[in-house]
Motif scaffolding. Sequence first.
Motif, PDB file in Angstrom:
ATOM      1  N   GLY A  60      -4.342  -2.914  19.826  1.00 14.88           N
ATOM      2  CA  GLY A  60      -3.596  -2.694  21.067  1.00 14.88           C
ATOM      3  C   GLY A  60      -2.394  -1.789  20.856  1.00 14.88           C
ATOM      4  O   GLY A  60      -2.129  -0.890  21.659  1.00 14.88           O
ATOM      5  N   ARG A  61      -1.669  -2.014  19.747  1.00 16.17           N
ATOM      6  CA  ARG A  61      -0.507  -1.170  19.450  1.00 16.17           C
ATOM      7  C   ARG A  61      -0.930   0.277  19.212  1.00 16.17           C
ATOM      8  O   ARG A  61      -0.285   1.210  19.681  1.00 16.17           O
ATOM      9  CB  ARG A  61       0.241  -1.708  18.231  1.00 16.17           C
ATOM     10  CG  ARG A  61       1.109  -2.887  18.538  1.00 16.17           C
ATOM     11  CD  ARG A  61       1.895  -3.325  17.328  1.00 16.17           C
ATOM     12  NE  ARG A  61       2.883  -4.316  17.728  1.00 16.17           N
ATOM     13  CZ  ARG A  61       3.329  -5.272  16.946  1.00 16.17           C
ATOM     14  NH1 ARG A  61       2.899  -5.383  15.701  1.00 16.17           N
ATOM     15  NH2 ARG A  61       4.223  -6.140  17.383  1.00 16.17           N
ATOM     16  N   THR A  63      -3.624   1.752  20.319  1.00 15.46           N
ATOM     17  CA  THR A  63      -4.091   2.309  21.592  1.00 15.46           C
ATOM     18  C   THR A  63      -2.907   2.704  22.472  1.00 15.46           C
ATOM     19  O   THR A  63      -2.888   3.801  23.055  1.00 15.46           O
ATOM     20  CB  THR A  63      -4.996   1.301  22.318  1.00 15.46           C
ATOM     21  OG1 THR A  63      -6.096   0.964  21.464  1.00 15.46           O
ATOM     22  CG2 THR A  63      -5.506   1.853  23.625  1.00 15.46           C
ATOM     23  N   ALA A  64      -1.912   1.830  22.579  1.00 13.34           N
ATOM     24  CA  ALA A  64      -0.725   2.132  23.380  1.00 13.34           C
ATOM     25  C   ALA A  64      -0.016   3.380  22.865  1.00 13.34           C
ATOM     26  O   ALA A  64       0.415   4.235  23.648  1.00 13.34           O
ATOM     27  CB  ALA A  64       0.228   0.939  23.388  1.00 13.34           C
ATOM     28  N   ALA A  65       0.084   3.493  21.545  1.00 14.61           N
ATOM     29  CA  ALA A  65       0.739   4.664  20.964  1.00 14.61           C
ATOM     30  C   ALA A  65      -0.060   5.933  21.242  1.00 14.61           C
ATOM     31  O   ALA A  65       0.507   6.973  21.589  1.00 14.61           O
ATOM     32  CB  ALA A  65       0.916   4.470  19.459  1.00 14.61           C
ATOM     33  N   GLU A  66      -1.369   5.856  21.115  1.00 17.76           N
ATOM     34  CA  GLU A  66      -2.230   7.031  21.332  1.00 17.76           C
ATOM     35  C   GLU A  66      -2.115   7.549  22.759  1.00 17.76           C
ATOM     36  O   GLU A  66      -2.090   8.751  22.997  1.00 17.76           O
ATOM     37  CB  GLU A  66      -3.680   6.678  21.013  1.00 17.76           C
ATOM     38  CG  GLU A  66      -4.646   7.819  21.169  1.00 17.76           C
ATOM     39  CD  GLU A  66      -4.433   8.963  20.183  1.00 17.76           C
ATOM     40  OE1 GLU A  66      -4.747  10.104  20.552  1.00 17.76           O
ATOM     41  OE2 GLU A  66      -3.926   8.720  19.070  1.00 17.76           O
ATOM     42  N   VAL A  69       1.857   5.037  26.433  1.00 16.44           N
ATOM     43  CA  VAL A  69       2.219   4.184  27.569  1.00 16.44           C
ATOM     44  C   VAL A  69       3.334   3.190  27.231  1.00 16.44           C
ATOM     45  O   VAL A  69       3.573   2.250  27.979  1.00 16.44           O
ATOM     46  CB  VAL A  69       0.977   3.439  28.132  1.00 16.44           C
ATOM     47  CG1 VAL A  69       0.023   4.434  28.765  1.00 16.44           C
ATOM     48  CG2 VAL A  69       0.287   2.610  27.065  1.00 16.44           C
ATOM     49  N   GLY A  70       4.025   3.394  26.127  1.00 13.91           N
ATOM     50  CA  GLY A  70       5.146   2.538  25.764  1.00 13.91           C
ATOM     51  C   GLY A  70       4.746   1.457  24.782  1.00 13.91           C
ATOM     52  O   GLY A  70       3.590   1.355  24.373  1.00 13.91           O
ATOM     53  N   LEU A  72       3.775  -2.033  23.149  1.00 15.09           N
ATOM     54  CA  LEU A  72       2.810  -3.050  23.559  1.00 15.09           C
ATOM     55  C   LEU A  72       3.508  -4.374  23.858  1.00 15.09           C
ATOM     56  O   LEU A  72       4.342  -4.829  23.080  1.00 15.09           O
ATOM     57  CB  LEU A  72       1.777  -3.265  22.442  1.00 15.09           C
ATOM     58  CG  LEU A  72       0.691  -4.272  22.761  1.00 15.09           C
ATOM     59  CD1 LEU A  72      -0.286  -3.702  23.772  1.00 15.09           C
ATOM     60  CD2 LEU A  72      -0.039  -4.675  21.491  1.00 15.09           C
ATOM     61  N   ARG A  73       3.172  -4.980  24.985  1.00 13.89           N
ATOM     62  CA  ARG A  73       3.659  -6.313  25.339  1.00 13.89           C
ATOM     63  C   ARG A  73       2.644  -7.371  24.972  1.00 13.89           C
ATOM     64  O   ARG A  73       2.972  -8.394  24.399  1.00 13.89           O
ATOM     65  CB  ARG A  73       3.932  -6.407  26.833  1.00 13.89           C
ATOM     66  CG  ARG A  73       5.065  -5.575  27.322  1.00 13.89           C
ATOM     67  CD  ARG A  73       5.260  -5.824  28.792  1.00 13.89           C
ATOM     68  NE  ARG A  73       6.192  -4.875  29.353  1.00 13.89           N
ATOM     69  CZ  ARG A  73       6.469  -4.809  30.623  1.00 13.89           C
ATOM     70  NH1 ARG A  73       5.889  -5.621  31.473  1.00 13.89           N
ATOM     71  NH2 ARG A  73       7.322  -3.926  31.068  1.00 13.89           N
ATOM     72  N   VAL A  75      -1.985  -8.220  24.710  1.00 15.73           N
ATOM     73  CA  VAL A  75      -3.389  -7.854  24.835  1.00 15.73           C
ATOM     74  C   VAL A  75      -4.060  -9.049  25.500  1.00 15.73           C
ATOM     75  O   VAL A  75      -3.912 -10.181  25.047  1.00 15.73           O
ATOM     76  CB  VAL A  75      -4.038  -7.589  23.461  1.00 15.73           C
ATOM     77  CG1 VAL A  75      -5.520  -7.284  23.612  1.00 15.73           C
ATOM     78  CG2 VAL A  75      -3.318  -6.461  22.733  1.00 15.73           C
TER      79      VAL A  75
END
Length: 132
Positions: A60-61, A63-66, A69-70, A72-73, A75
């Motif tokens: 998730g982290r 993916t968020a970085a890629e 979108v800020g 990760l809070r 998943v």
Amino acid sequence: MSSRIPITVLVDELHALRERVMGVGESVISTADGILVAADTATVHPESAAALAAAMLGLGRRTAAEFGVGGLRDVVARCGGGYVVVLAIGEQALLVILGDEGLDVVGLHRESPATVRRLGELLGVATTVQPY
């Protein structure tokens, strides 16, 4: 991450979350690399849950970085028989919550920032929890 906190204090926090949010069944706290810290489980193997949740959080982290979108809070995996929710506790730890089909997702989103903040304080982990 501090190792001086008694496990019972962490488990009490997990019990409190289960009492506040309908549908929360079991929960696990682990390090971000999947080492079990504490668990409130009856049917799942806590070490396995810790390891798998760490993999979910890592993916998730990434993916968020890629996608830019800020930070990760959480998943959330909505499954045929319920939910698996992984919440970041800073960069060093995570909370995995197993919920049944009736999980109050809105209630969990309302309660989780305070729970993550408290767990971070107990574990000695810096958190930057934002409300939903």
